[in-house]
Design a protein around this motif. Structure first.
Motif, PDB file in Angstrom:
ATOM      1  N   ALA A  34      -9.891  11.052  -1.490  1.00 34.72           N
ATOM      2  CA  ALA A  34      -9.984  10.804  -2.931  1.00 34.72           C
ATOM      3  C   ALA A  34     -11.416  10.906  -3.435  1.00 34.72           C
ATOM      4  O   ALA A  34     -11.687  10.531  -4.581  1.00 34.72           O
ATOM      5  N   ASP A  35     -12.332  11.328  -2.591  1.00 35.32           N
ATOM      6  CA  ASP A  35     -13.744  11.462  -2.948  1.00 35.32           C
ATOM      7  C   ASP A  35     -14.376  10.110  -3.287  1.00 35.32           C
ATOM      8  O   ASP A  35     -15.211   9.989  -4.180  1.00 35.32           O
TER       9      ASP A  35
ATOM     10  N   ARG B 114     -12.733 -11.525   6.058  1.00 34.41           N
ATOM     11  CA  ARG B 114     -11.321 -11.854   5.843  1.00 34.41           C
ATOM     12  C   ARG B 114     -10.835 -11.347   4.473  1.00 34.41           C
ATOM     13  O   ARG B 114     -10.101 -12.019   3.771  1.00 34.41           O
ATOM     14  N   VAL B 115     -11.278 -10.155   4.147  1.00 33.22           N
ATOM     15  CA  VAL B 115     -10.826  -9.485   2.934  1.00 33.22           C
ATOM     16  C   VAL B 115      -9.972  -8.305   3.350  1.00 33.22           C
ATOM     17  O   VAL B 115     -10.468  -7.409   4.052  1.00 33.22           O
ATOM     18  N   PRO B 116      -8.674  -8.270   2.966  1.00 34.99           N
ATOM     19  CA  PRO B 116      -7.839  -7.121   3.339  1.00 34.99           C
ATOM     20  C   PRO B 116      -8.399  -5.843   2.701  1.00 34.99           C
ATOM     21  O   PRO B 116      -8.499  -5.757   1.468  1.00 34.99           O
TER      22      PRO B 116
ATOM     23  N   ILE C 209      -9.713  -1.101  -1.351  1.00 31.85           N
ATOM     24  CA  ILE C 209      -9.858   0.355  -1.322  1.00 31.85           C
ATOM     25  C   ILE C 209      -8.854   1.031  -2.252  1.00 31.85           C
ATOM     26  O   ILE C 209      -9.216   1.943  -3.016  1.00 31.85           O
ATOM     27  N   LEU C 210      -7.586   0.590  -2.226  1.00 28.21           N
ATOM     28  CA  LEU C 210      -6.581   1.239  -3.074  1.00 28.21           C
ATOM     29  C   LEU C 210      -6.895   1.082  -4.566  1.00 28.21           C
ATOM     30  O   LEU C 210      -6.839   2.066  -5.323  1.00 28.21           O
ATOM     31  N   PRO C 211      -7.244  -0.132  -5.076  1.00 26.58           N
ATOM     32  CA  PRO C 211      -7.676  -0.214  -6.487  1.00 26.58           C
ATOM     33  C   PRO C 211      -8.939   0.596  -6.766  1.00 26.58           C
ATOM     34  O   PRO C 211      -9.089   1.149  -7.867  1.00 26.58           O
TER      35      PRO C 211
ATOM     36  N   ASN D  34     -11.484   5.139  -9.428  1.00 27.78           N
ATOM     37  CA  ASN D  34     -12.280   6.361  -9.327  1.00 27.78           C
ATOM     38  C   ASN D  34     -11.531   7.556  -9.920  1.00 27.78           C
ATOM     39  O   ASN D  34     -12.123   8.388 -10.614  1.00 27.78           O
ATOM     40  N   LYS D  35     -10.237   7.644  -9.678  1.00 28.94           N
ATOM     41  CA  LYS D  35      -9.443   8.737 -10.230  1.00 28.94           C
ATOM     42  C   LYS D  35      -9.336   8.642 -11.755  1.00 28.94           C
ATOM     43  O   LYS D  35      -9.198   9.656 -12.441  1.00 28.94           O
TER      44      LYS D  35
END
Length: 332
Positions: A36-37, A52-54, A59-61, A66-67
């Motif tokens: 996704a650059d 302890r951060v998933p 990353i997904l948000p 970014n998109k």
């Protein structure tokens, strides 16, 4: 045999190392970010595991933002997650605000989310206003007629006042207060029934959205029903209360009159007793006068004759009055 055991142990060890590595290093997310650059280093992903951060929650948000063309960095999202916020909802709100051309920086969006408000719903309400229906408001005009009014309030979220601004209950309470005030200042309920839009104009001009998280766009009267005649009921209750007060005062005066009557009867009996007592003294006085020589025998006889004559006259007058009261017999 020893070689097989050592080979099996080595395979198990390799598998365990690979699983441990994949646990701390989410290669799938890293590859997705690269595709996704979005530039995220392996060390950053490992650091998320250590804190302890998933990584998927960040990353997904981040890829989504970014998109959409948003300027959001990993540290902002991770800090918001550690503060207890909903990262995915904040990013969705930022994307919606960006598409609607609503100025909403990340700091304000995060603050709204941490304040306990639904930031995505607030942005959606800014684009698509919400209609709030008030409960039935009972108001009384000056002529004493009750009106039951239901209103619909169209509001739009005010992003700048979402933190610290009052919510929907305050809007409903203020609109209800404005309706009661407007109807109460009307001379007759017919004026309200003829022009219900006057209520909307008057209430809307009071600036009821001050200090709230919303901006009132319109107030529409949905229903107006005529209720009880409150003025007549109040007058009836007042008349009933006045009647009871008058009855109590009349009863008080009657009791005082009865008490006065009994008092006068007692006073009369007392006077009669004094008269009898005085009359009883007359024979003693006459005997004393006879003994002292102040009254002669002839004077005594003359006094008795006068008394007898007086009694006779009284008897004759009494008998004549009784005869006049008897009914006359018809002549045959």
């Amino acid at each position: 045999m020893a070689m097989l055991i050592s080979s099996g142990f080595l395979i198990v060890l390799i598998v365990a190392v690979i699983m441990l590595f994949l646990h701390f290093v989410p290669l799938g997310l890293w590859i997705s970010a690269l595709a996704a650059d979005v530039h995220v280093s392996i060390i950053t992903l490992v650091g998320m595991r250590m804190r302890r951060v998933p990584p998927s929650k960040i990353i997904l948000p981040l890829i989504k933002a970014n998109k959409a063309g948003l300027d959001v960095v990993v540290n902002q999202l991770e800090a918001h997650y550690l503060a207890g916020g909903n990262v995915d909802k904040v990013v969705d709100a930022l994307i919606a605000a960006h598409r609607a051309q609503i100025p909403l920086p990340f700091e304000r969006s995060a603050a709204i989310d941490l304040a306990g408000r639904d930031v995505l719903e607030a942005v959606q309400m800014s684009v698509n206003p919400k209609v709030i229906e008030t409960p039935v408001v009972s108001a009384v005009a000056r002529n004493g007629i009750e009106l039951k009014i239901k209103a619909r309030v169209t509001v739009r979220a005010n992003i700048d006042r979402l933190v610290g601004g009052a919510g929907e209950p305050t809007i409903i309470a203020r609109v209800g207060e404005g309706i009661v005030t407007t109807v109460g200042s009307s001379e007759s309920h017919n004026d309200v029934l003829a022009n219900p839009d006057d209520i909307s104009k008057t209430v809307l001009g009071k600036g009821l959205d001050a200090g709230t998280a919303f901006e009132i766009l319109s107030i529409d009267i949905a229903d107006v029903d005529v209720g009880r005649n409150i003025g007549a009921e109040l007058q009836t209750d007042q008349a009933e209360a006045d009647k009871r007060i008058a009855q109590a005062k009349a009863e008080e005066r009657r009791a005082m009159a009865v008490a006065k009557e009994q008092e006068m009867k007692a006073y009369t009996q007392e006077m009669e007793a004094k008269v009898v007592e005085a009359q009883a003294e007359v024979p003693h006085a006459m005997a004393e006068a006879l003994r002292s020589g102040r009254l002669g025998v002839m004077d005594y006889y003359n006094l008795n004759n006068v008394q007898a004559d007086t009694d006779m006259r009284n008897a004759i007058s009494t008998a004549g009055a009784a005869d006049k009261m008897k009914p006359t017999k018809p002549v045959k």
